[in-house]
Scaffold this motif. Structure first.
Motif, PDB file in Angstrom:
ATOM      1  N   PHE A 645      -5.499   7.361   8.435  1.00 24.47           N
ATOM      2  CA  PHE A 645      -5.950   7.266   7.044  1.00 24.47           C
ATOM      3  C   PHE A 645      -7.146   8.185   6.852  1.00 24.47           C
ATOM      4  O   PHE A 645      -7.944   8.385   7.776  1.00 24.47           O
ATOM      5  CB  PHE A 645      -6.351   5.827   6.705  1.00 24.47           C
ATOM      6  CG  PHE A 645      -5.234   4.830   6.822  1.00 24.47           C
ATOM      7  CD1 PHE A 645      -4.487   4.478   5.715  1.00 24.47           C
ATOM      8  CD2 PHE A 645      -4.938   4.256   8.046  1.00 24.47           C
ATOM      9  CE1 PHE A 645      -3.456   3.551   5.819  1.00 24.47           C
ATOM     10  CE2 PHE A 645      -3.909   3.334   8.168  1.00 24.47           C
ATOM     11  CZ  PHE A 645      -3.166   2.982   7.053  1.00 24.47           C
ATOM     12  N   ILE A 650      -9.351   3.230   3.146  1.00 22.98           N
ATOM     13  CA  ILE A 650      -8.812   1.901   3.412  1.00 22.98           C
ATOM     14  C   ILE A 650      -9.697   0.859   2.739  1.00 22.98           C
ATOM     15  O   ILE A 650     -10.921   0.948   2.784  1.00 22.98           O
ATOM     16  CB  ILE A 650      -8.761   1.607   4.926  1.00 22.98           C
ATOM     17  CG1 ILE A 650      -7.959   2.667   5.664  1.00 22.98           C
ATOM     18  CG2 ILE A 650      -8.195   0.224   5.205  1.00 22.98           C
ATOM     19  CD1 ILE A 650      -8.062   2.575   7.161  1.00 22.98           C
ATOM     20  N   GLU A 656      -6.646  -1.770  -3.992  1.00 22.05           N
ATOM     21  CA  GLU A 656      -6.223  -0.368  -4.071  1.00 22.05           C
ATOM     22  C   GLU A 656      -6.812   0.210  -5.346  1.00 22.05           C
ATOM     23  O   GLU A 656      -6.451  -0.205  -6.442  1.00 22.05           O
ATOM     24  CB  GLU A 656      -4.703  -0.266  -4.079  1.00 22.05           C
ATOM     25  CG  GLU A 656      -4.163   1.067  -3.583  1.00 22.05           C
ATOM     26  CD  GLU A 656      -4.460   2.203  -4.550  1.00 22.05           C
ATOM     27  OE1 GLU A 656      -4.993   3.238  -4.112  1.00 22.05           O
ATOM     28  OE2 GLU A 656      -4.162   2.039  -5.743  1.00 22.05           O
ATOM     29  N   ASN A 707     -10.428  -2.684   8.942  1.00 23.62           N
ATOM     30  CA  ASN A 707     -10.577  -2.726   7.488  1.00 23.62           C
ATOM     31  C   ASN A 707     -12.026  -3.069   7.181  1.00 23.62           C
ATOM     32  O   ASN A 707     -12.815  -3.382   8.081  1.00 23.62           O
ATOM     33  CB  ASN A 707      -9.644  -3.759   6.856  1.00 23.62           C
ATOM     34  CG  ASN A 707      -9.307  -3.429   5.406  1.00 23.62           C
ATOM     35  OD1 ASN A 707     -10.055  -2.726   4.719  1.00 23.62           O
ATOM     36  ND2 ASN A 707      -8.178  -3.936   4.934  1.00 23.62           N
ATOM     37  N   ALA A 731      -5.499  -2.564   8.489  1.00 25.80           N
ATOM     38  CA  ALA A 731      -4.710  -1.335   8.496  1.00 25.80           C
ATOM     39  C   ALA A 731      -4.464  -0.939   9.945  1.00 25.80           C
ATOM     40  O   ALA A 731      -5.346  -1.059  10.795  1.00 25.80           O
ATOM     41  CB  ALA A 731      -5.446  -0.225   7.761  1.00 25.80           C
ATOM     42  N   PRO A 754       0.474   6.000   9.719  1.00 27.11           N
ATOM     43  CA  PRO A 754       0.161   4.605   9.367  1.00 27.11           C
ATOM     44  C   PRO A 754       1.334   3.688   9.688  1.00 27.11           C
ATOM     45  O   PRO A 754       2.482   3.984   9.347  1.00 27.11           O
ATOM     46  CB  PRO A 754      -0.105   4.675   7.861  1.00 27.11           C
ATOM     47  CG  PRO A 754       0.632   5.883   7.389  1.00 27.11           C
ATOM     48  CD  PRO A 754       0.637   6.853   8.520  1.00 27.11           C
ATOM     49  N   ASP A 757      -0.315  -0.470   5.940  1.00 29.36           N
ATOM     50  CA  ASP A 757      -1.343  -0.171   4.949  1.00 29.36           C
ATOM     51  C   ASP A 757      -1.535  -1.415   4.091  1.00 29.36           C
ATOM     52  O   ASP A 757      -0.628  -1.783   3.338  1.00 29.36           O
ATOM     53  CB  ASP A 757      -0.914   1.017   4.085  1.00 29.36           C
ATOM     54  CG  ASP A 757      -2.024   1.471   3.143  1.00 29.36           C
ATOM     55  OD1 ASP A 757      -2.940   0.667   2.887  1.00 29.36           O
ATOM     56  OD2 ASP A 757      -1.983   2.621   2.672  1.00 29.36           O
ATOM     57  N   ASN A 759      -3.059  -1.888   1.454  1.00 28.20           N
ATOM     58  CA  ASN A 759      -3.142  -1.637   0.020  1.00 28.20           C
ATOM     59  C   ASN A 759      -1.780  -1.545  -0.653  1.00 28.20           C
ATOM     60  O   ASN A 759      -1.702  -1.495  -1.873  1.00 28.20           O
ATOM     61  CB  ASN A 759      -3.911  -0.340  -0.243  1.00 28.20           C
ATOM     62  CG  ASN A 759      -5.355  -0.440   0.205  1.00 28.20           C
ATOM     63  OD1 ASN A 759      -5.856  -1.523   0.442  1.00 28.20           O
ATOM     64  ND2 ASN A 759      -6.014   0.693   0.334  1.00 28.20           N
ATOM     65  N   ASN A 763       4.504  -2.232   3.211  1.00 22.67           N
ATOM     66  CA  ASN A 763       4.201  -0.961   3.875  1.00 22.67           C
ATOM     67  C   ASN A 763       4.727   0.244   3.099  1.00 22.67           C
ATOM     68  O   ASN A 763       5.035   1.285   3.671  1.00 22.67           O
ATOM     69  CB  ASN A 763       4.766  -0.938   5.298  1.00 22.67           C
ATOM     70  CG  ASN A 763       4.144  -2.013   6.159  1.00 22.67           C
ATOM     71  OD1 ASN A 763       2.966  -2.307   6.028  1.00 22.67           O
ATOM     72  ND2 ASN A 763       4.947  -2.609   7.024  1.00 22.67           N
ATOM     73  N   ARG A 765       3.862   2.881   1.633  1.00 23.51           N
ATOM     74  CA  ARG A 765       2.808   3.862   1.421  1.00 23.51           C
ATOM     75  C   ARG A 765       3.410   5.169   0.935  1.00 23.51           C
ATOM     76  O   ARG A 765       4.330   5.703   1.555  1.00 23.51           O
ATOM     77  CB  ARG A 765       2.025   4.101   2.722  1.00 23.51           C
ATOM     78  CG  ARG A 765       0.888   5.102   2.535  1.00 23.51           C
ATOM     79  CD  ARG A 765      -0.006   5.163   3.767  1.00 23.51           C
ATOM     80  NE  ARG A 765      -1.034   6.187   3.632  1.00 23.51           N
ATOM     81  CZ  ARG A 765      -2.165   6.028   2.963  1.00 23.51           C
ATOM     82  NH1 ARG A 765      -2.419   4.877   2.389  1.00 23.51           N
ATOM     83  NH2 ARG A 765      -3.048   7.005   2.890  1.00 23.51           N
ATOM     84  N   SER A 773       3.675  11.344   5.705  1.00 23.44           N
ATOM     85  CA  SER A 773       2.888  10.149   5.939  1.00 23.44           C
ATOM     86  C   SER A 773       1.973  10.304   7.141  1.00 23.44           C
ATOM     87  O   SER A 773       1.210   9.407   7.452  1.00 23.44           O
ATOM     88  CB  SER A 773       3.815   8.943   6.154  1.00 23.44           C
ATOM     89  OG  SER A 773       4.650   9.170   7.271  1.00 23.44           O
TER      90      SER A 773
END
Length: 784
Positions: A645, A650, A656, A707, A731, A754, A757, A759, A763, A765, A773
């Motif tokens: 990340f 994060i 988010e 995190n 994360a 990752p 994630d 957020n 997952n 992302r 990614s």
């Protein structure tokens, strides 16, 4: 990086090829390499030892462990019964001369066979007998048998030993004379390593001899040597020994008397090859020292604060080494040496002249650095850093460091939410003075440490211009101390820490951001920090040869505590965030912040290392403050953190930022990464490091998790507060890296992906950027 997945049929074909390759590797590893064993010889597969005794109390297992180390040679490397290195050696030509790639593979990846003819069992038996004698088993019986199979051309050697009772110590007698040396040796008896009824052990005798020598070296016996001590050992019929400690009759006279310092002289401008008798200027007399040549370059008092040998003192090896260490630790000398010249003996004491020879390092240096900065938020641009050092600023070995920084950044990439074209300028200056002694209202001397304590003063200024957002000035000042009691521990304490930052201008877009983010606005407002900090570090990484190495560093950072007590006494009420205590019109931040970083390095071999790290930290605002100052908040992610990340990419928690904005302003969208900070941090990392191409190219595989969270609820950042289900909010990323390690410089490439994630649900992302990614990190040095 784009990841491409095979279609089902292609995947099956790939699996088939992979299986075939795996089967081929198994067949190769399964080959024993017997064909490389010469005719008439055998492949030596190892040896073992069995110790027996007619006495049940005998610790045969300890004896077996001692003797097993004497078995030679070591057999070929094996894994699950296979010898892959030997198989590679045989497949690449074995004992035949080869060239080119085959020879490279054979010598680098392969291993020649270890033969029975190289085992020499009779020699090993002789070494085992010596070892048994050394641990108190006298007159043992040793035998061996060879177990070989002609069909497989393999052989083992089995050793057997029969021992009696282990001899123990019955009596210890130290020198009985009335001379000063015998008296001082007897005075060390309470610290003796030899104890009555303990087993006889040669290693203990050797250690005892070293101990006595070290004790005498602290009492003036400059010319004494451990080799002048001898142990007479008499055995009895009851498996007992009497040990008599004696001084050798041929020990020289000068080794038998203590020595005092007659005259200590310091030469502060010595060059290798100089003759001390050629000094043209008379010395400066400082206390009892003769100081050459004068004080134009170094003040005598400042240098002699690091000298621990004095006229009329007895020689002490610890004080001798401490003087050299302290002088080198000043940082202003390339070399430091003490030369001793014995004079004629006087009575029962000898006399020494000591000359301290100091070779000066280069006093001043300037190092400019030009950098191209590329950040995870799309900013890129040039930067310049000019560092000036003066290693003797005030003629007392003070280290003065001046640092000028300037950078220009432009957001070269962007999206519809985060547009390109935004610019940022930064200018700054730092000045730091390190003084090699403790400066305080009280007389504090750390005289037992081998390292030089320091007082540190630091002041700095920064101007930041985020053209589309704000302009900010910041000032900081610190005053504190650092010292090491030993090589593995260091203490840093700054009783005074002042930091002040303020917005001098801001745009309407940034003002809207702060109106939409009350917590963010408070973190920018409360930038007046008055407090102190403390850190303790325990680090065994510098100790070579350790299988297990540790790094433990707890710290605490405080602000506003004393001021809070003062205002409470003055105003008769506690602090209130709605009506905060102020100094010069600025609210004082109040918080307690503590953190702990631990690292563990398991050195599997000299080149294989499992490195782990765990970091935890929490900051608690109170009184005036409901949120930590922004510069004190935790961020996570980036090349030295969670590598899958970007920096500050994060959290906090499951928040988010781009999904919860109260504005559609694209400029506000581009600023959202400022929200991804917190009051609590938890992070863990594990990395397996291994060589690729010795000696400079190394590889690693790693996994990172962590995190940040908030202490208090923020309605504008839902899901950001720390809760009991924090483990599900970590994360997680993993990847592999390549490092170019040339000892003094490490260039690191880490590609991470990752795995979780917090957020994004399920997952999910988004993929973006050059590597999909994946995140490619280019960094200097190891991450931990």
């Amino acid at each position: 990086m784009t990841l491409t997945f095979f279609h089902n049929r292609s995947r099956a074909a790939a699996a088939s090829c992979t299986g075939a390759l795996f089967l081929a590797l198994l067949l190769l590893a399964g080959c024993s390499g017997i064909k490389s064993v010469p005719q008439g010889d055998y492949l030596y597969t190892g040896g073992d030892i069995k110790v027996t005794s007619p006495y049940p109390e005998t610790d045969t297992k300890a004896a077996e462990a001692e003797l097993a180390d004497a078995i030679r040679p070591k057999p070929n490397t094996s894994f699950l019964g296979m010898r892959p290195k030997l198989a590679i050696y045989s497949a690449m030509g074995g004992n035949k001369e080869t060239k080119g790639i085959k020879n490279w593979i054979k010598t680098r990846l392969g291993e020649p066979p270890v033969l029975l003819s190289e085992a020499y069992p009779a020699r090993v038996r002789s070494q085992m007998i010596n070892r048994l004698y050394n641990i108190g088993y006298f007159q043992p019986e040793l035998a061996h048998t060879v177990d070989s199979t002609s069909k497989r051309k393999m052989a083992q050697v089995h050793y057997t030993a029969t021992v009696g009772k282990q001899y123990t110590i019955q009596q210890i007698q130290y020198p009985q004379g009335q001379d000063s040396l015998a008296i001082r040796i007897r005075a060390t008896e309470p610290q003796s390593l030899l104890k009555v009824n303990n087993p006889y052990n040669l290693e203990t005798l050797i250690a005892e001899r070293i101990r006595i020598d070290a004790a005498l070296k602290e009492q003036g016996y400059f010319f004494f040597d451990e080799g002048y001590l001898i142990f007479h050992v008499d055995s009895t019929q009851q498996n007992k020994v009497n040990i008599y400690v004696r001084i050798k009759e041929d020990a020289p006279d000068k080794a038998l008397i203590p020595y005092k310092y007659n005259q200590v002289s310091v030469f502060s401008d010595y060059s290798i090859g100089d003759s001390l008798g050629s000094a043209s200027l008379p010395p400066v007399q400082f206390e009892d020292y003769l100081y050459y040549p004068d004080e134009k370059t170094f003040k005598a008092k400042a240098i002699l604060n690091a000298v621990f040998i004095k006229n009329d003192d007895y020689y002490s090896r610890r004080r001798h080494l401490q003087t050299i260490n302290r002088l080198m630790d000043l940082g202003t000398f390339k070399f430091a040496e003490v030369r001793f010249e014995p004079l004629d003996s006087v009575g029962t004491n000898g006399l020494l002249n000591a000359d301290i020879l100091l070779t000066q390092a280069k006093k001043k240096s300037v190092r400019p650095e030009v950098q191209m900065v590329t950040k995870s938020n799309g900013y890129a641009g040039p930067g310049i850093n000019i560092n000036f050092r003066n290693r003797n600023a005030l003629r007392g070995a003070e280290l003065l460091m001046l640092n000028l920084v300037a950078s220009f950044e432009n957001q070269t990439s962007g999206t519809a939410e985060r547009p390109a074209g935004l610019t940022s300028y930064e200018f700054g200056a730092d000045a730091e003075m390190q003084i090699p002694r403790i400066i305080s209202p009280f007389d504090i001397r750390i005289s037992n440490s081998m390292y030089q304590p320091r007082t540190r003063f630091m002041a700095g200024f920064r101007f930041i211009d985020r053209r589309e957002y704000f302009q900010q000035n910041s000032f900081n000042f610190e005053y504190g101390y650092s010292w090491k009691q030993r090589a593995t521990t260091e203490i840093q304490i700054n009783p005074v820490q002042v930091m002040f930052a303020r917005l001098v201008d801001s745009t309407e877009a940034f003002s809207r951001i702060l109106r939409d983010r009350p917590f963010l606005a408070r973190s920018f407002d409360q930038q007046f920090i008055i407090g102190g900090n403390y850190r303790f570090t325990y680090n065994t990484q510098g100790i070579q040869g350790r299988k297990h190495q540790f790094y433990i560093s707890p710290g605490i950072d405080l602000s506003g505590g004393l001021w809070g007590l003062f205002f409470r006494a003055k105003n008769g009420r506690p602090a209130d965030p709605e009506d905060p205590n102020t100094l010069a019109g600025q609210a004082i931040s109040q918080y307690v912040k503590t953190d702990l970083e631990t690292r563990y390095y398991f050195n599997i071999t000299d080149k294989l290392v499992l490195a782990t790290r765990l970091i935890g930290g929490v900051g608690i605002p109170y009184g005036n403050s409901t949120v930590l100052p922004y510069i004190k908040q935790y961020g996570i992610g980036g090349p030295n953190s969670i590598r899958a990340f970007p920096a500050r990419g994060i959290g906090p928690g499951v928040y988010e930022p781009t999904r919860n904005l109260n504005t559609d302003d694209p400029v506000a969208q581009s600023f959202s990464f400022f929200d991804q900070t917190g009051d609590i941090r938890i992070e863990g990392n594990a990395e397996f490091r291994f060589p690729l191409l010795d000696p400079y190219l190394k590889g690693a595989v790693f996994v990172d998790a962590g995190n940040v969270w908030l202490i208090n609820e923020d309605p504008d950042r839902p899901g950001a507060k720390f809760s009991g289900n924090f483990m599900s909010q970590l994360a997680v990323g993993a990847g592999a890296g390549v490092r170019v390690d040339v000892q003094f410089f490490v260039l690191r490439f880490d590609l991470a992906f990752p795995l979780r994630d917090p957020n994004y649900p399920n997952n999910d992302r988004p993929k973006s950027g050059l590597f999909g990614s994946g995140v490619l990190n280019l960094a200097i040095g190891y991450p931990f």
